[in-house]
Write a protein that holds these residues in place. Structure first.
Motif, short mmCIF file in Angstrom:
data_model
loop_
_atom_site.label_atom_id
_atom_site.label_comp_id
_atom_site.label_asym_id
_atom_site.label_seq_id
_atom_site.Cartn_x
_atom_site.Cartn_y
_atom_site.Cartn_z
N PHE A 1 0.82 -1.20 0.00
CA PHE A 1 0.00 0.00 0.00
C PHE A 1 0.86 1.26 0.00
CE2 PHE A 1 -2.15 3.27 2.59
CZ PHE A 1 -3.18 3.57 1.71
N ILE A 2 1.92 1.27 0.82
CA ILE A 2 2.77 2.45 0.89
C ILE A 2 3.39 2.76 -0.47
CG2 ILE A 2 4.94 3.32 1.85
CD1 ILE A 2 4.19 1.95 4.47
N TYR A 3 3.89 1.74 -1.15
CA TYR A 3 4.50 1.95 -2.46
C TYR A 3 3.50 2.57 -3.43
CZ TYR A 3 6.48 0.93 -7.05
OH TYR A 3 6.92 1.04 -8.34
N ASN A 4 2.31 1.98 -3.52
CA ASN A 4 1.31 2.48 -4.46
C ASN A 4 0.83 3.89 -4.09
OD1 ASN A 4 1.24 0.23 -6.17
ND2 ASN A 4 -0.20 -0.84 -4.85
N SER A 5 0.66 4.14 -2.80
CA SER A 5 0.19 5.47 -2.37
C SER A 5 1.21 6.55 -2.70
CB SER A 5 -0.10 5.46 -0.87
OG SER A 5 -1.15 4.59 -0.56
N LEU A 6 2.47 6.30 -2.38
CA LEU A 6 3.50 7.29 -2.66
C LEU A 6 3.67 7.51 -4.15
CD1 LEU A 6 6.17 6.39 0.05
CD2 LEU A 6 4.53 8.27 0.06
N THR A 7 3.55 6.45 -4.93
CA THR A 7 3.63 6.60 -6.38
C THR A 7 2.48 7.46 -6.90
OG1 THR A 7 4.69 4.44 -6.60
CG2 THR A 7 3.66 5.35 -8.57
N THR A 8 1.27 7.24 -6.37
CA THR A 8 0.12 8.03 -6.77
C THR A 8 0.29 9.49 -6.38
OG1 THR A 8 -1.34 6.12 -6.54
CG2 THR A 8 -2.38 8.29 -6.52
N ILE A 9 0.74 9.74 -5.15
CA ILE A 9 0.95 11.11 -4.69
C ILE A 9 2.00 11.81 -5.55
CG2 ILE A 9 1.79 12.52 -2.76
CD1 ILE A 9 0.55 10.37 -0.90
N ALA A 10 3.07 11.09 -5.87
CA ALA A 10 4.14 11.67 -6.70
C ALA A 10 3.61 12.09 -8.07
CB ALA A 10 5.28 10.67 -6.86
N SER A 11 2.64 11.34 -8.59
CA SER A 11 2.10 11.65 -9.92
C SER A 11 1.32 12.97 -9.93
CB SER A 11 1.20 10.52 -10.41
OG SER A 11 0.00 10.47 -9.67
N PHE A 12 0.87 13.44 -8.76
CA PHE A 12 0.12 14.70 -8.68
C PHE A 12 1.00 15.89 -8.33
CE2 PHE A 12 -3.43 11.72 -8.03
CZ PHE A 12 -4.40 12.28 -8.84
N VAL A 13 2.26 15.66 -7.95
CA VAL A 13 3.09 16.75 -7.45
C VAL A 13 3.22 17.88 -8.46
CG1 VAL A 13 5.45 17.36 -6.77
CG2 VAL A 13 4.35 15.34 -5.79
N ARG A 14 3.44 17.56 -9.72
CA ARG A 14 3.61 18.60 -10.75
C ARG A 14 2.27 19.06 -11.34
NH1 ARG A 14 8.68 19.61 -12.53
NH2 ARG A 14 10.35 18.17 -11.90
N THR A 15 1.37 18.14 -11.56
CA THR A 15 0.12 18.48 -12.25
C THR A 15 -0.92 19.11 -11.33
OG1 THR A 15 -0.75 16.25 -11.88
CG2 THR A 15 0.48 16.63 -13.92
N ASP A 16 -0.95 18.71 -10.05
CA ASP A 16 -1.95 19.22 -9.11
C ASP A 16 -1.36 19.21 -7.71
OD1 ASP A 16 -4.17 19.94 -7.68
OD2 ASP A 16 -5.53 18.52 -8.65
N PRO A 17 -0.50 20.20 -7.38
CA PRO A 17 0.19 20.21 -6.08
C PRO A 17 -0.77 20.21 -4.89
CG PRO A 17 1.17 21.80 -7.58
CD PRO A 17 -0.08 21.31 -8.24
N GLU A 18 -1.91 20.91 -4.99
CA GLU A 18 -2.85 20.95 -3.88
C GLU A 18 -3.45 19.57 -3.63
OE1 GLU A 18 -4.80 22.34 -0.65
OE2 GLU A 18 -3.23 23.31 -1.83
N LEU B 1 -3.61 14.46 -0.42
CA LEU B 1 -3.39 13.02 -0.36
C LEU B 1 -2.27 12.68 0.62
CD1 LEU B 1 -3.71 12.07 -4.14
CD2 LEU B 1 -5.35 11.59 -2.31
N LEU B 2 -1.26 13.53 0.68
CA LEU B 2 -0.15 13.27 1.60
C LEU B 2 -0.64 13.35 3.05
CD1 LEU B 2 2.84 12.61 1.51
CD2 LEU B 2 3.33 15.05 1.68
N LEU B 3 -1.54 14.29 3.34
CA LEU B 3 -2.10 14.39 4.69
C LEU B 3 -2.97 13.17 5.01
CD1 LEU B 3 -3.08 18.19 4.79
CD2 LEU B 3 -1.17 17.06 5.96
N GLU B 4 -3.75 12.71 4.03
CA GLU B 4 -4.55 11.49 4.23
C GLU B 4 -3.64 10.30 4.49
OE1 GLU B 4 -7.66 11.26 4.56
OE2 GLU B 4 -8.59 12.98 3.59
#
Length: 392
Positions: free
Chosen positions: A200-217, A222-225
């Protein structure tokens, strides 16, 4: 669809003293009015008062709270209890002998034999002239000693002290069993965390990373969740939580998974407000939801649906986690729940099933409806109130 119930052996333990005392509470007449019957009741009642403090193990607090009742059972002038290191309590007459009590127990602690001692005392009014010291044992190990003091060490006092010590031993064994059960449950929770978290941690961090440039907010939310979810999952205190807290953690988990799957993951929740305060074993539902996502939906094409239902059923709370994914072979699942095989395709199921049975009894194990290509529905029944189960 086929129903699969985890394998179990049902053991029924009946405590005869408990039954007798229950009958007494309905009216003393059931035990009769003869002196022998009244003595039986008083003895059982006194033993019932001494038992609970000892269920925490051989501690100073437990020994102090039980000592008066144990002395009453023995009819002795004084009583002392030690562990292997120190005197835990001295109760009764002649408390000026308290500082000698651990020394009196030294030989018994060393060789595990009953000792009869003569006590020197210059006070004529002191009733402490002899003592009987018997060992307290757990798992055939001497863990302490019980000493009964009085004007003389009659054969009756020796036998009574040995019988009472044997009864104390049984309470200490139960305390050790409780501790072993707690350690086992803690180990199972740790194993469950280790089993679930890396994937779960791997998939979650990968998903969060995919939003860093396109949708930082969105990435920040997601990082707080993710932080809140991991804080709950790795907390160190408490074997139990409320259903509301468990569902709140599941909602965080699903928020992260929906960010990953998008519209392909659809979730329906139907929760009765009445069951939200019910105490449940920590992490007993989240693995079922992860199993539904990970093995029910990841490998299928198109939209995947998960339904989580918690209903009020009188004295029970009934919960189900259902997916319309690939399902499982019922025979294979049965073997997983029985502990005959281990498999990532049953992640968390066997662990949760075993924990529920340990806490509530075999009748509260998981019931799983599944079939290849037919999805999976996991059913959980929990009593709303159960001795020893509370969210603290």
């Amino acid at each position: 669809m086929e129903y699969v119930v985890g394998a179990a052996v049902v053991a029924v333990l009946v405590s005869v003293p408990a039954i007798v005392l229950w009958r007494v509470m309905r009216g003393r007449r059931e035990l009769g009015t003869s002196p022998a019957e009244r003595a039986t009741f008083e003895t059982l009642h006194t033993a019932s008062l001494a038992g609970p403090p000892l269920r925490a193990g051989l501690t100073a607090d437990g020994a102090e709270r039980a000592s008066r009742h144990l002395r009453e059972l023995l009819g002795s002038s004084a009583l002392a209890i030690t562990d292997r290191e120190r005197l835990l309590v001295y109760d009764g007459a002649g408390d000026h002998h308290a500082d000698q009590a651990f020394g009196h127990a030294a030989a018994t602690l060393e060789d595990g034999r009953t000792q009869v001692l003569t006590i020197d005392c210059d006070l004529l009014e002191c009733p402490i002239r002899q003592g009987v010291v018997v060992p307290l044992t757990t798992d055939e190990r001497v863990v302490g000693a019980l000493a009964a003091y009085g004007p003389n060490a009659s054969a009756g006092l020796v036998r009574a002290a040995q019988e009472v010590a044997g009864w104390v031993d049984s309470q200490l064994e139960l305390a050790e069993l409780d501790r072993s059960r707690t350690r086992l449950m803690e180990a199972e929770v740790r194993a469950l965390r280790a089993q679930i978290s890396p994937h779960f941690i791997y998939n979650s961090l990968t998903t969060i990373a995919s939003f860093v440039r396109t949708d930082p907010e969105r990435a920040r939310e997601l990082l707080l969740e993710f932080a809140d979810f991991t804080r709950y999952s790795f907390r160190r205190h408490g074997e139990y939580t409320t259903l509301a807290e468990e569902l709140r953690s599941i909602d965080r988990y699903l928020t992260l998974e929906r960010a990953r799957f998008g519209d392909q993951l659809q979730v329906t929740l139907r929760i009765a407000p009445e069951v939200l305060p019910v105490a449940v074993p920590f992490l007993c539902l989240q693995p079922l939801v992860e199993n539904a996502v990970r093995h029910g939906l990841e490998s299928r094409n198109g939209v995947g649906r998960i339904a989580i239902v918690a209903e009020d059923a009188g004295a029970e709370c009934r919960i189900s986690v259902e997916d319309d994914g690939l399902g499982m072979d019922p025979d294979r699942l049965r073997r997983i729940l029985a502990g005959e095989i281990s498999s990532s395709s049953g992640v968390g199921l066997a662990n949760v099933d075993e924990r529920l049975r340990q806490v509530y009894g075999d009748e509260y194990g998981l019931v799983v409806e599944t079939g290849q290509g037919a999805g999976t529905k996991v059913n959980v029944r929990l009593p709303k109130y159960h001795p020893g189960v509370s969210a603290r």
